[in-house]
Scaffold this active site. Structure first.
Site, PDB file in Angstrom:
ATOM      1  N   TYR A   1     -19.264  11.580  80.326  1.00 28.86           N
ATOM      2  CA  TYR A   1     -18.554  10.641  79.456  1.00 28.86           C
ATOM      3  C   TYR A   1     -17.039  10.829  79.564  1.00 28.86           C
ATOM      4  O   TYR A   1     -16.319  10.661  78.565  1.00 28.86           O
ATOM      5  CB  TYR A   1     -19.039  10.798  78.010  1.00 28.86           C
ATOM      6  CG  TYR A   1     -20.463  10.308  77.811  1.00 28.86           C
ATOM      7  CD1 TYR A   1     -20.807   8.979  78.070  1.00 28.86           C
ATOM      8  CD2 TYR A   1     -21.467  11.174  77.365  1.00 28.86           C
ATOM      9  CE1 TYR A   1     -22.107   8.526  77.901  1.00 28.86           C
ATOM     10  CE2 TYR A   1     -22.773  10.714  77.185  1.00 28.86           C
ATOM     11  CZ  TYR A   1     -23.081   9.392  77.458  1.00 28.86           C
ATOM     12  OH  TYR A   1     -24.366   8.928  77.275  1.00 28.86           O
TER      13      TYR A   1
ATOM     14  N   ASN B   1     -28.261   4.622  70.865  1.00 25.53           N
ATOM     15  CA  ASN B   1     -28.774   3.420  71.524  1.00 25.53           C
ATOM     16  C   ASN B   1     -29.771   3.736  72.639  1.00 25.53           C
ATOM     17  O   ASN B   1     -29.957   2.970  73.557  1.00 25.53           O
ATOM     18  CB  ASN B   1     -27.616   2.539  72.017  1.00 25.53           C
ATOM     19  CG  ASN B   1     -26.683   3.285  72.938  1.00 25.53           C
ATOM     20  OD1 ASN B   1     -26.999   4.404  73.350  1.00 25.53           O
ATOM     21  ND2 ASN B   1     -25.570   2.687  73.288  1.00 25.53           N
TER      22      ASN B   1
ATOM     23  N   GLU C   1     -23.357   9.513  89.559  1.00 28.40           N
ATOM     24  CA  GLU C   1     -24.182  10.017  88.448  1.00 28.40           C
ATOM     25  C   GLU C   1     -25.485  10.623  88.951  1.00 28.40           C
ATOM     26  O   GLU C   1     -25.961  11.628  88.411  1.00 28.40           O
ATOM     27  CB  GLU C   1     -24.450   8.886  87.443  1.00 28.40           C
ATOM     28  CG  GLU C   1     -23.182   8.469  86.695  1.00 28.40           C
ATOM     29  CD  GLU C   1     -23.403   7.406  85.634  1.00 28.40           C
ATOM     30  OE1 GLU C   1     -22.511   7.225  84.788  1.00 28.40           O
ATOM     31  OE2 GLU C   1     -24.462   6.729  85.648  1.00 28.40           O
TER      32      GLU C   1
ATOM     33  N   HIS D   1     -29.105   5.464  78.612  1.00 33.08           N
ATOM     34  CA  HIS D   1     -27.927   5.276  79.455  1.00 33.08           C
ATOM     35  C   HIS D   1     -28.387   4.689  80.778  1.00 33.08           C
ATOM     36  O   HIS D   1     -29.443   5.065  81.292  1.00 33.08           O
ATOM     37  CB  HIS D   1     -27.248   6.625  79.738  1.00 33.08           C
ATOM     38  CG  HIS D   1     -26.279   6.549  80.881  1.00 33.08           C
ATOM     39  ND1 HIS D   1     -24.976   6.145  80.716  1.00 33.08           N
ATOM     40  CD2 HIS D   1     -26.431   6.777  82.216  1.00 33.08           C
ATOM     41  CE1 HIS D   1     -24.365   6.148  81.903  1.00 33.08           C
ATOM     42  NE2 HIS D   1     -25.237   6.520  82.823  1.00 33.08           N
TER      43      HIS D   1
ATOM     44  N   LYS E   1     -31.997   9.151  76.072  1.00 42.61           N
ATOM     45  CA  LYS E   1     -31.201  10.066  75.258  1.00 42.61           C
ATOM     46  C   LYS E   1     -32.072  10.766  74.205  1.00 42.61           C
ATOM     47  O   LYS E   1     -33.228  10.373  73.978  1.00 42.61           O
ATOM     48  CB  LYS E   1     -30.066   9.271  74.597  1.00 42.61           C
ATOM     49  CG  LYS E   1     -29.074   8.654  75.602  1.00 42.61           C
ATOM     50  CD  LYS E   1     -27.988   7.893  74.852  1.00 42.61           C
ATOM     51  CE  LYS E   1     -27.084   7.121  75.800  1.00 42.61           C
ATOM     52  NZ  LYS E   1     -26.096   6.298  75.045  1.00 42.61           N
TER      53      LYS E   1
HETATM   54  N1  UDP Z   1     -20.650   5.207  72.115  1.00 37.26           N
HETATM   55  C1  UDP Z   1     -20.504   5.478  70.769  1.00 37.26           C
HETATM   56  N2  UDP Z   1     -19.644   4.691  70.019  1.00 37.26           N
HETATM   57  C2  UDP Z   1     -18.935   3.664  70.572  1.00 37.26           C
HETATM   58  C3  UDP Z   1     -19.088   3.397  71.955  1.00 37.26           C
HETATM   59  C4  UDP Z   1     -19.950   4.178  72.690  1.00 37.26           C
HETATM   60  O1  UDP Z   1     -21.126   6.406  70.247  1.00 37.26           O
HETATM   61  O2  UDP Z   1     -18.176   2.999  69.858  1.00 37.26           O
HETATM   62  C5  UDP Z   1     -21.593   6.023  72.912  1.00 37.26           C
HETATM   63  C6  UDP Z   1     -22.936   5.305  73.090  1.00 37.26           C
HETATM   64  O3  UDP Z   1     -23.974   6.272  73.053  1.00 37.26           O
HETATM   65  C7  UDP Z   1     -22.757   4.705  74.471  1.00 37.26           C
HETATM   66  C8  UDP Z   1     -21.995   5.816  75.175  1.00 37.26           C
HETATM   67  O4  UDP Z   1     -21.066   6.269  74.202  1.00 37.26           O
HETATM   68  O5  UDP Z   1     -23.996   4.379  75.067  1.00 37.26           O
HETATM   69  C9  UDP Z   1     -21.283   5.413  76.449  1.00 37.26           C
HETATM   70  O6  UDP Z   1     -20.427   4.335  76.183  1.00 37.26           O
HETATM   71  P1  UDP Z   1     -20.206   3.170  77.249  1.00 37.26           P
HETATM   72  O7  UDP Z   1     -19.033   2.368  76.772  1.00 37.26           O
HETATM   73  O8  UDP Z   1     -20.161   3.748  78.618  1.00 37.26           O
HETATM   74  O9  UDP Z   1     -21.514   2.263  77.018  1.00 37.26           O
HETATM   75  P2  UDP Z   1     -22.874   2.129  77.870  1.00 37.26           P
HETATM   76  O10 UDP Z   1     -22.504   2.185  79.328  1.00 37.26           O
HETATM   77  O11 UDP Z   1     -23.791   3.266  77.449  1.00 37.26           O
HETATM   78  O12 UDP Z   1     -23.431   0.793  77.463  1.00 37.26           O
HETATM   79 MG    MG Z   2     -21.322   3.491  80.345  1.00 37.30          MG
END
Ligand code: UDP
Ligand code: MG
Length: 152
Positions: free
Chosen positions: A49, A112, A126, A115, A9
């Site tokens: 997303y 974080n 994806e 992805h 990211k």
């Molecule tokens: N995210 C965020 N706040 C939250 C949860 C998710 O900004 O409370 C963002 C974060 O960048 C995360 C992304 O949305 O990596 C996608 O969320 P997901 O639940 O799919 O988590 P991931 O698969 O990335 O672990």
């Molecule tokens: Mg995810």
């Protein structure tokens, strides 16, 4: 062999972490099938997303992922989807174990750094979202003998 989609990211680029993150996958023995730099459009963010567009944090997420470039890559390897998620660590990097990418490089749920696809089905969708078939390369590692036994 599984394939999975990884996005490094904008925070990974801004913080100069690309080499450190990519080397984790190389060290594990995964094969990079394709890699490119792109800037996400708002439409692409909403597709990628889709499960989060109604969340209160979505506007910040969309701004974060669309306002600077990122890296997309496809990697292939044994159990790649599951193993990559283990290497990446949980979404909330503050709770991510040391040694995972999020555990080592982030202390945030939103910034974080990476992805990774969460299932084989998601991975195939994806990958198609970010890469044409022609952009992905199939090749063998010459040192494959040293990565695993022939029956693994
Ligand atoms: N995210 C965020 N706040 C939250 C949860 C998710 O900004 O409370 C963002 C974060 O960048 C995360 C992304 O949305 O990596 C996608 O969320 P997901 O639940 O799919 O988590 P991931 O698969 O990335 O672990
Ligand atoms: Mg995810």
């Amino acid at each position: 062999m599984d394939r999975t989609l990884i996005l490094l990211k904008p925070d990974a680029i801004q913080r100069g972490l690309l080499g450190s993150i990519i080397s984790k996958f190389e060290n594990k023995g995964f094969k990079i099938m394709g890699l490119k730099m792109l800037q996400m459009s708002k439409d692409l963010s909403k597709q990628h997303y889709a499960h989060l567009v109604d969340k209160p944090f979505y506007p910040d997420l969309e701004k974060f992922v669309t306002e600077h470039p990122m890296i997309a890559m496809v990697i292939e390897g044994k159990d790649a989807v599951d193993v990559v998620r283990l290497i990446v660590g949980p979404t909330n990097a503050s709770k991510a174990p040391a040694g995972t990418i999020r555990g080592d490089f982030s202390n945030s749920t939103s910034r974080n750094v990476i992805h990774a696809s969460d299932s084989k089905e998601t991975a195939e969708k994806e990958i198609k979202r970010f890469f044409k078939d022609n952009d992905l390369f199939k090749y063998e590692f010459r040192n494959g003998y040293y990565l695993r036994a022939s029956d693994e």
